[in-house]
Design a protein around this motif. Structure first.
Motif, PDB file in Angstrom:
ATOM      1  N   TRP A  32      41.418  37.365  14.966  1.00  0.00           N
ATOM      2  CA  TRP A  32      42.313  38.011  15.924  1.00  0.00           C
ATOM      3  C   TRP A  32      43.762  37.676  15.578  1.00  0.00           C
ATOM      4  CZ3 TRP A  32      40.249  37.467  21.613  1.00  0.00           C
ATOM      5  CH2 TRP A  32      38.989  38.056  21.707  1.00  0.00           C
ATOM      6  N   PRO A  33      44.635  38.681  15.559  1.00  0.00           N
ATOM      7  CA  PRO A  33      46.039  38.410  15.228  1.00  0.00           C
ATOM      8  C   PRO A  33      46.793  37.783  16.406  1.00  0.00           C
ATOM      9  CG  PRO A  33      45.735  40.731  15.694  1.00  0.00           C
ATOM     10  CD  PRO A  33      44.369  40.112  15.728  1.00  0.00           C
ATOM     11  N   LYS A 120      57.905  33.553  27.852  1.00  0.00           N
ATOM     12  CA  LYS A 120      57.336  34.117  26.634  1.00  0.00           C
ATOM     13  C   LYS A 120      56.320  33.127  26.064  1.00  0.00           C
ATOM     14  CE  LYS A 120      61.450  36.808  25.480  1.00  0.00           C
ATOM     15  NZ  LYS A 120      61.110  37.877  26.348  1.00  0.00           N
ATOM     16  N   LEU A 121      55.230  33.672  25.535  1.00  0.00           N
ATOM     17  CA  LEU A 121      54.216  32.855  24.904  1.00  0.00           C
ATOM     18  C   LEU A 121      53.525  33.646  23.816  1.00  0.00           C
ATOM     19  CD1 LEU A 121      51.067  33.245  26.780  1.00  0.00           C
ATOM     20  CD2 LEU A 121      52.993  33.000  28.277  1.00  0.00           C
ATOM     21  N   VAL A 122      52.722  32.963  23.034  1.00  0.00           N
ATOM     22  CA  VAL A 122      51.991  33.603  21.943  1.00  0.00           C
ATOM     23  C   VAL A 122      50.513  33.619  22.326  1.00  0.00           C
ATOM     24  CG1 VAL A 122      51.384  33.476  19.504  1.00  0.00           C
ATOM     25  CG2 VAL A 122      53.669  32.846  20.246  1.00  0.00           C
ATOM     26  N   VAL A 123      49.898  34.788  22.166  1.00  0.00           N
ATOM     27  CA  VAL A 123      48.482  34.945  22.477  1.00  0.00           C
ATOM     28  C   VAL A 123      47.776  35.539  21.264  1.00  0.00           C
ATOM     29  CG1 VAL A 123      48.885  35.255  24.960  1.00  0.00           C
ATOM     30  CG2 VAL A 123      48.829  37.254  23.478  1.00  0.00           C
ATOM     31  N   VAL A 124      46.449  35.444  21.258  1.00  0.00           N
ATOM     32  CA  VAL A 124      45.664  36.144  20.245  1.00  0.00           C
ATOM     33  C   VAL A 124      45.027  37.339  20.925  1.00  0.00           C
ATOM     34  CG1 VAL A 124      45.241  34.181  18.725  1.00  0.00           C
ATOM     35  CG2 VAL A 124      43.693  34.594  20.606  1.00  0.00           C
ATOM     36  N   ARG A 135      44.978  32.659  25.120  1.00  0.00           N
ATOM     37  CA  ARG A 135      46.082  31.812  24.693  1.00  0.00           C
ATOM     38  C   ARG A 135      45.846  31.337  23.260  1.00  0.00           C
ATOM     39  NH1 ARG A 135      50.062  29.295  27.310  1.00  0.00           N
ATOM     40  NH2 ARG A 135      49.253  29.831  29.361  1.00  0.00           N
ATOM     41  N   ALA A 136      46.870  31.382  22.437  1.00  0.00           N
ATOM     42  CA  ALA A 136      46.772  30.907  21.051  1.00  0.00           C
ATOM     43  C   ALA A 136      46.719  29.385  21.055  1.00  0.00           C
ATOM     44  CB  ALA A 136      47.981  31.386  20.252  1.00  0.00           C
TER      45      ALA A 136
END
Length: 184
Positions: A32-33, A120-124, A135-136
């Motif tokens: 998953w990106p 802001k956050l990074v997820v897959v 959540r990444a």
């Protein structure tokens, strides 16, 4: 096979099954990106729980209510001790440009700070279903869970199927050296 060996086998098998499905999940989500996400809305819900212990049993009462009603709820149900936990659910805009989608995800407090609109956050993101996000950075947790479950399952199965050592009385009866303490 004794009852304890059957129990060890069942629990060990269950642990190995958990490890298998955790590993399968890790492999499936490894492709998953990672995409940037922004929180567009946050809802806060309070999870209420009361546990009362009796002589033979315990009673657990639970409710999920809006946080502004907690005090009223406690006064109506004053006969019980209540613990309150907050649950944060966020609507996130994941991705960028025309490929951006809105998705819902459970959020956690980071330190003592509650999640807020605009964070802001990074997820897959699942490439097959764009609204499925997580959540990444959870890969390490999943790997530890899979490894721990596999190790526990293997240990329990080893204990269930190992052969007992012959005792010194059995060794003496069988005529094995070292079986009789008087010979030493």
């Amino acid at each position: 096979m004794t009852v304890s060996k059957i129990k060890l086998t069942m629990i060990g098998g269950f642990c190995l099954l958990v490890a298998f499905f955790c590993a399968k999940d890790i492999i499936a989500k490894s492709g998953w990106p990672q995409v940037p996400a922004e929180i567009t809305a946050v809802t806060v819900e309070c999870l209420m729980e009361s546990t009362q212990h009796r002589i033979v049993y315990k009673t657990v009462s639970s409710a999920s209510i809006p946080c502004e009603l907690v005090e009223a709820f406690k006064s109506v149900h004053a006969d019980k001790e209540w613990t309150v936990k907050q649950k944060f659910t966020g609507i996130l805009r994941a991705g960028a440009g025309a490929d951006a989608v809105e998705a819902t995800m459970d959020l956690n407090k980071s330190g003592g700070r509650e999640p807020q609109v605009g964070d802001k956050l990074v997820v897959v993101q699942n490439p097959a279903k764009a609204t499925q996000i997580e959540r990444a950075g959870m890969t390490g947790t999943r790997v530890m869970l899979a490894a721990g479950a596999a190790a526990l399952g293997a240990l329990l199965l080893f204990l269930a199927f190992r052969r007992p050592r012959p005792s010194s009385a059995n060794a003496a009866a069988a005529g094995l050296p070292g079986g009789n303490a008087a010979e030493r």
